[in-house]
Design a protein around this motif. Structure first.
Motif, short mmCIF file in Angstrom:
data_model
loop_
_atom_site.label_atom_id
_atom_site.label_comp_id
_atom_site.label_asym_id
_atom_site.label_seq_id
_atom_site.Cartn_x
_atom_site.Cartn_y
_atom_site.Cartn_z
N ASP A 69 11.45 78.63 38.52
CA ASP A 69 11.76 79.63 40.32
C ASP A 69 13.18 79.66 39.24
N LEU A 70 13.38 81.06 40.03
CA LEU A 70 14.44 81.77 39.57
C LEU A 70 15.69 81.37 41.50
N ASP A 71 15.61 82.53 41.67
CA ASP A 71 16.73 81.85 43.09
C ASP A 71 16.55 80.39 44.30
N ASP A 72 17.78 80.27 44.55
CA ASP A 72 17.65 78.73 45.02
C ASP A 72 17.21 77.94 44.32
N THR A 73 16.35 78.04 43.61
CA THR A 73 16.33 77.23 41.72
C THR A 73 17.57 76.87 40.52
N LEU A 74 17.36 77.89 39.95
CA LEU A 74 18.95 77.63 39.11
C LEU A 74 19.85 78.91 39.50
N PHE A 75 19.64 79.98 40.13
CA PHE A 75 20.30 80.86 40.71
C PHE A 75 20.04 80.70 42.35
N ASP A 76 22.05 80.91 42.50
CA ASP A 76 22.28 80.35 44.24
C ASP A 76 22.32 81.94 44.77
N HIS A 77 20.69 81.83 45.03
CA HIS A 77 20.72 83.61 45.44
C HIS A 77 21.37 83.35 46.79
N GLY A 102 10.16 78.74 30.77
CA GLY A 102 9.28 79.96 31.03
C GLY A 102 10.21 80.10 32.78
N LEU A 103 9.70 81.03 33.50
CA LEU A 103 10.54 81.47 34.58
C LEU A 103 9.72 82.38 34.66
N LEU A 104 9.24 81.90 36.13
CA LEU A 104 8.18 82.47 36.88
C LEU A 104 8.53 83.23 38.23
#
Length: 226
Positions: free
Chosen positions: A10-18, A125-127
């Motif tokens: 996942d991207l937001d709040d997993t890798l990226f500090d949304h 991969g990114l989902l």
């Protein structure tokens, strides 16, 4: 169950500090409007974002409309007059977006972990539930744009987490069975339950604790690697 050969994120709040960027951006944006920024004001902004984004995610309203609805919800509460039309709302929201973008960052453990996984031979991969344009911009600005073999945005693939089809698309584009993929995310339902529904392994991270030290160990353990 097969040992995973690929890892999806996942991207937001997993890798990226949304969450951090959204609150920092909201604080700067609202201060620029002359608002006294307090934790309750920021909570109101965050609650409006969560509510309206979910309305978009469920297909009730469009992406741009959920942004306008955030302003319609919050600005009257803090004594700011609403613009008269949608165009005016869009102009105001762009002010927030500028402050939000200025605060974009990835969590400090992310790049080392992705580099290590790639060095160990895993496809990545990114989902992510979101629009292709904004999520791609996040990847570019934060240096993650070359980190993945596959990037699946809900807008591109036509389904959103936790729909099982989203995870199956990810696995298919990674070239592995779903059972040979580990998925890492922060949401127990959209990420954890969604991944497990197709037989993927899943690791959940809670960035609100402020302690990222255990993520690498948990991911490697789930992969069956020292």
């Amino acid at each position: 169950m097969r040992a995973p050969r690929a890892v999806g994120f996942d991207l937001d709040d997993t890798l990226f500090d949304h969450r951090g960027a959204a609150r920092a951006g909201a604080a700067a944006f609202l201060a620029g409007l002359g608002v006294t920024v307090t934790p309750s004001v920021l909570d109101a902004w965050s609650d409006a974002e969560d509510t309206q984004f979910e309305r978009w995610r469920s297909g009730e309203i469009g992406f741009q409309e959920q942004r306008r609805e955030r302003l319609r919800t919050v600005l009257p509460l803090i004594g700011i007059a609403l613009p008269r039309d949608d165009r005016g709302l869009d102009v105001v929201f762009e002010q927030y977006l500028g402050a939000y973008r200025a605060a974009w960052r990835v969590f400090p453990d992310v790049l080392p972990l992705l580099g290590e996984l790639r060095s160990r031979g895993h496809r990545l991969g990114l989902l992510t539930n979101g629009t292709t344009a904004q999520q791609s911009e996040k990847l570019r600005v934060t240096g993650l744009d070359t980190a993945f073999d596959v990037v699946c945005t809900s807008e591109r693939i036509g389904v959103q987490k936790p729909d099982a089809r989203a995870f199956l698309v990810l696995a298919d584009e990674l070239g592995v069975p779903a059972t040979a993929c580990l998925f890492v995310g922060d949401d127990p339902v959209r990420d954890g339950a969604g991944a497990r529904s197709v037989g993927m392994h899943a690791v959940l991270v809670d960035r609100r604790t402020g302690d990222p030290s255990g993520l690498r160990a948990r991911v490697l353990t789930a992969l069956g690697e020292p």
